[in-house]
Scaffold this motif. Structure first.
Motif, PDB file in Angstrom:
ATOM      1  N   VAL A   1      67.947  28.284  31.362  1.00  0.00           N
ATOM      2  CA  VAL A   1      68.918  29.383  31.269  1.00  0.00           C
ATOM      3  C   VAL A   1      68.244  30.705  31.616  1.00  0.00           C
ATOM      4  CG1 VAL A   1      70.386  30.704  29.701  1.00  0.00           C
ATOM      5  CG2 VAL A   1      70.427  28.203  29.630  1.00  0.00           C
ATOM      6  N   ARG A   2      67.048  30.926  31.106  1.00  0.00           N
ATOM      7  CA  ARG A   2      66.359  32.193  31.390  1.00  0.00           C
ATOM      8  C   ARG A   2      66.207  32.420  32.892  1.00  0.00           C
ATOM      9  NH1 ARG A   2      60.290  32.799  29.292  1.00  0.00           N
ATOM     10  NH2 ARG A   2      60.100  31.078  30.784  1.00  0.00           N
TER      11      ARG A   2
ATOM     12  N   VAL B   1      69.640  33.026  34.543  1.00  0.00           N
ATOM     13  CA  VAL B   1      70.169  34.355  34.219  1.00  0.00           C
ATOM     14  C   VAL B   1      69.440  35.443  34.999  1.00  0.00           C
ATOM     15  CG1 VAL B   1      70.234  36.081  32.366  1.00  0.00           C
ATOM     16  CG2 VAL B   1      71.160  33.780  31.988  1.00  0.00           C
TER      17      VAL B   1
ATOM     18  N   THR C   1      73.802  34.213  20.927  1.00  0.00           N
ATOM     19  CA  THR C   1      73.024  35.402  21.266  1.00  0.00           C
ATOM     20  C   THR C   1      73.198  35.764  22.742  1.00  0.00           C
ATOM     21  OG1 THR C   1      71.394  34.895  19.553  1.00  0.00           O
ATOM     22  CG2 THR C   1      70.696  36.361  21.338  1.00  0.00           C
ATOM     23  N   TRP C   2      73.151  34.756  23.618  1.00  0.00           N
ATOM     24  CA  TRP C   2      73.300  35.007  25.048  1.00  0.00           C
ATOM     25  C   TRP C   2      74.674  35.563  25.386  1.00  0.00           C
ATOM     26  CZ3 TRP C   2      71.097  29.490  26.215  1.00  0.00           C
ATOM     27  CH2 TRP C   2      69.716  29.505  25.996  1.00  0.00           C
TER      28      TRP C   2
ATOM     29  N   GLU D   1      74.292  39.187  24.918  1.00  0.00           N
ATOM     30  CA  GLU D   1      73.379  39.831  25.856  1.00  0.00           C
ATOM     31  C   GLU D   1      73.905  39.853  27.287  1.00  0.00           C
ATOM     32  OE1 GLU D   1      69.169  38.754  23.556  1.00  0.00           O
ATOM     33  OE2 GLU D   1      69.770  37.620  25.332  1.00  0.00           O
ATOM     34  N   LEU D   2      74.724  38.869  27.647  1.00  0.00           N
ATOM     35  CA  LEU D   2      75.127  38.700  29.047  1.00  0.00           C
ATOM     36  C   LEU D   2      76.524  39.223  29.361  1.00  0.00           C
ATOM     37  CD1 LEU D   2      73.744  35.078  29.552  1.00  0.00           C
ATOM     38  CD2 LEU D   2      72.648  37.242  30.187  1.00  0.00           C
TER      39      LEU D   2
ATOM     40  N   ALA E   1      78.588  32.335  28.315  1.00  0.00           N
ATOM     41  CA  ALA E   1      77.711  31.305  27.764  1.00  0.00           C
ATOM     42  C   ALA E   1      78.469  30.570  26.672  1.00  0.00           C
ATOM     43  CB  ALA E   1      76.438  31.928  27.192  1.00  0.00           C
TER      44      ALA E   1
END
Length: 308
Positions: free
Chosen positions: A121-122, A125, A168-169, A172-173, A180
């Motif tokens: 995912v990192r 993204v 959390t993502w 953040e996204l 997500a």
């Protein structure tokens, strides 16, 4: 609404649920990077998608290392010119009770499920944010991560961790237009084939027969194809406003899981001492204690023989 022009990565897509996800995404118009550790299964999956008129390429490597994540993204971009959707499905099991679980049992499952999801995912993204066109992150969870299962300390930790990361993502996204979500599938797979309770349903699926209504409806237990539609939906523009969710699916059933909330809130002047808890627990808290593990209804008589 099709996925024409979209490009997806599906990890653990050589067989089972991952293969069903990859095939459905391709059927809806997406080009797919099929990832697995089994080179033969990966090649067969790509060939099957291409034979059905879809576009797919293989990328054989175990998830977990950052290098694999980087290769997955570069394979998508080099092969199809872009990347839009990531489905993190790859997984392994090392089941045993806590007191018998080795460090290797624990680390192997955590590395593939939890670290593999994180690194993939990192990297995805990073690409999606730079491209500036949004995207879809779809991570695969499990009822074990929601409720716990006997003998699955490592798997429960990994799947619960994935849900925490996805929430959390989603925060953040959001500004980047990247959603997500976690999908919790319940289906006949190599993992569920070893559970006696599901034996009649798994046997029907293996024989190409309709799965009994008890399993499809009462238990929400179905085939891999029953899950694939949700994956394609979450990857589409129709799901642009859905993020941070845990969605269970299996057979005829779809579930939107709640996020953890306090079952009871109470206050005690000066704080909760030992004596205060001894006095208050039976009347204020005991009635709201939460259950653990999944609870299944008794099998109908016609399915008990298969489970024995």
């Amino acid at each position: 609404m099709s996925l024409d022009g979209k490009v997806a990565i599906v990890t653990g897509a050589g067989r089972g649920l991952g293969l069903a996800y990859a095939q459905e995404l391709a059927r809806r118009g997406a080009s797919v990077v099929v990832n697995d550790v089994d080179a033969a299964a990966t090649a067969e999956a790509v060939a099957a998608i291409q034979a059905s008129g879809g576009q797919a390429v293989a990328m054989v490597a175990p998830v977990g290392p950052t290098e694999t994540a980087q290769q997955l993204v570069s394979t998508a971009v080099d092969s199809f010119g872009r990347l839009d959707i990531l489905v993190t499905n790859a997984g392994v099991l090392r089941d045993t009770v806590l007191w018998k679980m080795t460090d290797e049992d624990f680390d192997t499952v955590i590395n593939v499920h939890l670290r593999g999801t994180f690194t993939t995912v990192r990297e995805t993204v990073r690409h999606l944010r730079a491209a500036g066109e949004g995207g879809r992150i779809i991570c695969i969870g499990s009822p074990t991560g929601q409720r716990g299962t006997f003998g699955q300390t490592n798997y429960a930790a990994a799947k619960a961790g994935i849900v925490g990361m996805v929430r959390t993502w989603a925060l953040e996204l959001k500004r980047a237009g990247i959603t997500a979500n976690t999908v919790v599938p319940v289906a006949a797979t190599a993992m569920t084939a070893t559970v006696p309770y599901f034996a009649a349903a798994v046997r029907a699926d293996e024989n190409g027969e309709p799965m009994p209504a008890f399993f499809r409806h009462e238990l929400g237990f179905g085939t891999a194809d029953d899950v694939a539609g949700l994956i394609a939906f979450l990857g589409s523009d129709a799901a642009a406003g859905i993020t941070g969710q845990v969605i269970g699916i299996g057979g005829d059933r779809l579930q939107l899981w709640t996020h953890p909330e306090a079952a009871v809130t109470a206050y005690h002047e000066g704080g909760w001492s030992y004596d205060a808890l001894v006095e208050a627990w039976p009347t204020q808290f005991a009635g709201a204690v939460q259950s653990v593990g999944e609870r299944f209804p008794e099998l109908p008589e016609e399915f008990k023989a298969a489970a024995s």
